[in-house]
Design a protein around this motif. Structure first.
Motif, PDB file in Angstrom:
ATOM      1  N   SER A  41       0.845  -1.199   0.000  1.00 26.72           N
ATOM      2  CA  SER A  41       0.000   0.000   0.000  1.00 26.72           C
ATOM      3  C   SER A  41       0.874   1.240   0.000  1.00 26.72           C
ATOM      4  N   PRO A  42       0.451   2.293  -0.683  1.00 24.96           N
ATOM      5  CA  PRO A  42       1.244   3.514  -0.729  1.00 24.96           C
ATOM      6  C   PRO A  42       1.253   4.236   0.610  1.00 24.96           C
ATOM      7  N   VAL A  43       2.351   4.888   0.884  1.00 23.01           N
ATOM      8  CA  VAL A  43       2.488   5.710   2.077  1.00 23.01           C
ATOM      9  C   VAL A  43       2.463   7.164   1.628  1.00 23.01           C
ATOM     10  N   PHE A  44       1.622   7.953   2.241  1.00 28.32           N
ATOM     11  CA  PHE A  44       1.410   9.315   1.797  1.00 28.32           C
ATOM     12  C   PHE A  44       2.120  10.302   2.711  1.00 28.32           C
ATOM     13  N   GLU A  45       2.539  11.358   2.085  1.00 30.81           N
ATOM     14  CA  GLU A  45       3.130  12.477   2.812  1.00 30.81           C
ATOM     15  C   GLU A  45       2.368  13.726   2.418  1.00 30.81           C
ATOM     16  N   ALA A  46       1.741  14.363   3.364  1.00 29.04           N
ATOM     17  CA  ALA A  46       0.968  15.573   3.108  1.00 29.04           C
ATOM     18  C   ALA A  46       1.736  16.781   3.629  1.00 29.04           C
ATOM     19  N   SER A  47       1.770  17.822   2.821  1.00 29.02           N
ATOM     20  CA  SER A  47       2.462  19.047   3.221  1.00 29.02           C
ATOM     21  C   SER A  47       1.582  20.237   2.867  1.00 29.02           C
ATOM     22  N   LEU A  48       1.736  21.301   3.629  1.00 29.18           N
ATOM     23  CA  LEU A  48       0.956  22.516   3.430  1.00 29.18           C
ATOM     24  C   LEU A  48       1.681  23.427   2.449  1.00 29.18           C
ATOM     25  N   VAL A  49       1.023  23.722   1.341  1.00 23.79           N
ATOM     26  CA  VAL A  49       1.607  24.598   0.324  1.00 23.79           C
ATOM     27  C   VAL A  49       1.298  26.060   0.637  1.00 23.79           C
ATOM     28  N   ALA A  50       0.044  26.365   0.930  1.00 22.44           N
ATOM     29  CA  ALA A  50      -0.371  27.739   1.250  1.00 22.44           C
ATOM     30  C   ALA A  50      -1.363  27.683   2.397  1.00 22.44           C
ATOM     31  N   GLY A  51      -1.010  28.316   3.503  1.00 19.04           N
ATOM     32  CA  GLY A  51      -1.897  28.351   4.652  1.00 19.04           C
ATOM     33  C   GLY A  51      -3.058  29.309   4.452  1.00 19.04           C
ATOM     34  N   ALA A  52      -4.020  29.231   5.346  1.00 19.90           N
ATOM     35  CA  ALA A  52      -5.221  30.064   5.261  1.00 19.90           C
ATOM     36  C   ALA A  52      -4.980  31.392   5.965  1.00 19.90           C
ATOM     37  N   PHE A  53      -5.371  32.469   5.308  1.00 19.36           N
ATOM     38  CA  PHE A  53      -5.320  33.815   5.861  1.00 19.36           C
ATOM     39  C   PHE A  53      -6.728  34.401   5.877  1.00 19.36           C
ATOM     40  N   PRO A  54      -7.009  35.328   6.782  1.00 23.71           N
ATOM     41  CA  PRO A  54      -8.347  35.943   6.792  1.00 23.71           C
ATOM     42  C   PRO A  54      -8.634  36.643   5.473  1.00 23.71           C
ATOM     43  N   PRO A  55      -9.722  36.313   4.795  1.00 20.10           N
ATOM     44  CA  PRO A  55     -10.045  36.954   3.510  1.00 20.10           C
ATOM     45  C   PRO A  55     -10.328  38.438   3.689  1.00 20.10           C
ATOM     46  N   LEU A  56      -9.951  39.204   2.681  1.00 19.19           N
ATOM     47  CA  LEU A  56     -10.107  40.656   2.743  1.00 19.19           C
ATOM     48  C   LEU A  56     -11.501  41.129   2.345  1.00 19.19           C
ATOM     49  N   LYS A  57     -12.209  40.347   1.540  1.00 19.11           N
ATOM     50  CA  LYS A  57     -13.557  40.742   1.126  1.00 19.11           C
ATOM     51  C   LYS A  57     -14.473  39.528   1.158  1.00 19.11           C
ATOM     52  N   ALA A  58     -15.749  39.812   1.227  1.00 15.41           N
ATOM     53  CA  ALA A  58     -16.742  38.752   1.353  1.00 15.41           C
ATOM     54  C   ALA A  58     -16.886  37.999   0.034  1.00 15.41           C
ATOM     55  N   SER A  59     -17.103  36.709   0.145  1.00 16.60           N
ATOM     56  CA  SER A  59     -17.351  35.893  -1.039  1.00 16.60           C
ATOM     57  C   SER A  59     -18.816  35.922  -1.463  1.00 16.60           C
ATOM     58  N   TRP A  60     -19.702  36.253  -0.552  1.00 21.11           N
ATOM     59  CA  TRP A  60     -21.130  36.383  -0.868  1.00 21.11           C
ATOM     60  C   TRP A  60     -21.799  37.282   0.186  1.00 21.11           C
ATOM     61  N   PRO A  61     -22.735  38.132  -0.227  1.00 23.11           N
ATOM     62  CA  PRO A  61     -23.267  38.307  -1.593  1.00 23.11           C
ATOM     63  C   PRO A  61     -22.390  39.216  -2.449  1.00 23.11           C
ATOM     64  N   ARG A  62     -22.382  38.951  -3.744  1.00 22.81           N
ATOM     65  CA  ARG A  62     -21.666  39.781  -4.712  1.00 22.81           C
ATOM     66  C   ARG A  62     -22.662  40.719  -5.375  1.00 22.81           C
TER      67      ARG A  62
END
Length: 369
Positions: free
Chosen positions: A272-293
């Protein structure tokens, strides 16, 4: 003289010419009809568009904005897979782990989201059920279960193209809260992958190895100490034999367990494959709302108001045609001054015009009093 009919040969080689089919043509009468329809119903269409825009503006003012935090994960497999379907299966399985109930429950317990009003759904119905005796009092476990449904609804994960990248998003009314929850979820997922990467990382394996090692060292040390201090005793030979057997037994147990662990690790890496997970880009507080547009909401409302106005105009035209086709027009009653429906003939013959006009002159209005 021999002549060759070239026309027949061409027709025989290439077949008959294709039939010409003209495309749909919009006549001038249709264009004029559309213009007349628009001119007649401009007030209605304008009114519906303005009403729809007012409703959309009111919605933009009242609606609570939603913020979406994003993060990217890289999932690597130690096995070389050249099949695209196998790669897709691997990535989709990791997406299922990210969205699993165990990961969500761990994040809810860590950040105490069960007490957050944004995730505490169904409180009113559960309170009524408890008052009526239909359900048990709410506990911490049940509160976490209630928070699980909105948590899974706000969480999303998808593959980024034909790669091992996974984009994870989380929605919340608070931008800082959205980034905090998403970072906690990514951290929990990576920890889960590290804990299940192999037996060498399992805590119970390390504890068991340490325990057997301590027992083997203790037995060997007891044997050495007895050989130094217990030579003058009468039963020294029997005691030394027992200590030697205990030391050898604990050492053999330790070696056997290490052998089993290494063999199991090698088997797992091959099957079975062994996986390695890494964080490419972490989460930052969004600057503007995604909804409503605003643009999308206003555009949809304007289009909806236009279609509604056209539909009302078409309905009015159909109703008018139905009234005219029935051959009836409103007339005033001679008795009560009200409006009644009387049939009107479509045409009057020339020889009956004088009689019709005479009958028409005979009709007059009289007061009821």
């Amino acid at each position: 003289m021999l002549q060759i009919n070239t026309d027949n040969r061409i027709n025989r080689d290439y077949g008959p010419p294709p039939e010409f089919r003209p495309g749909p043509v919009v006549s001038l009468a249709e264009v004029l009809a559309v213009l007349r329809f628009t001119r007649r119903h401009v007030p209605i269409i304008s009114l519906t568009c303005c009403a729809a825009l007012c409703i959309s503006i009111l919605y933009l003012i009242i609606a609570v904005p939603t913020f979406t935090a994003k993060a990217q994960l890289l999932v690597n497999s130690k096995l070389a897979m050249v099949d695209a379907s196998a790669v897709s299966t691997v990535v989709e399985s990791q997406i299922a782990i990210i969205k699993s109930e165990s990961i969500a429950t761990a994040v809810i317990e860590k950040l105490d989201l069960a007490q957050d009003p944004e995730f505490a759904t169904g409180q009113f119905s559960s309170t009524i059920s408890r008052l009526l005796g239909w359900s048990k009092p709410k506990s911490e476990a049940s509160a976490a279960r209630y928070a699980l449904e909105p948590f899974e609804r706000k969480l999303s994960a998808k593959r980024v193209g034909p790669t091992f990248l996974i984009e994870v998003t989380f929605e919340s009314k608070n931008p800082d809260r959205a980034a905090e929850i998403l970072n906690a979820l990514v951290e929990r997922y990576i920890t889960h992958q590290m804990d299940n990467a192999g037996l060498q990382d399992a805590k119970w394996v390390k504890d068991r190895l340490n325990e057997l090692s301590v027992q083997a060292l203790a037995a060997q040390k007891a044997l050495e100490n007895y050989r130094k201090d217990g030579n003058e005793l009468a039963d020294s030979a029997a005691t030394i034999e027992k200590l030697t057997a205990a030391a050898e037994s604990t050492k053999n147990t330790y070696d056997s367990f290490r052998h089993v662990v290494r063999k199991t690790e090698a088997t797992q890496q091959q099957t079975s494959p062994v996986f390695e997970a890494s964080l490419v880009a972490g989460a930052f507080p969004p600057l503007k709302a995604s909804w409503p547009r605003a643009r999308i909401v206003l555009g949809i409302s304007a289009l909806g108001g236009l279609l509604l106005g056209v539909a009302i105009g078409v309905l009015r035209d159909l109703l008018d045609r139905g009234i005219y086709a029935s051959g009836q027009e409103p007339r005033l009653s001679a008795q009560d001054g009200g409006i009644i429906e009387r049939p009107v003939p479509d045409a009057v013959r020339p020889d009956l015009q004088s009689e019709a006009s005479a009958k028409a002159r005979a009709v007059r209005f009289t007061g009821s009093g």
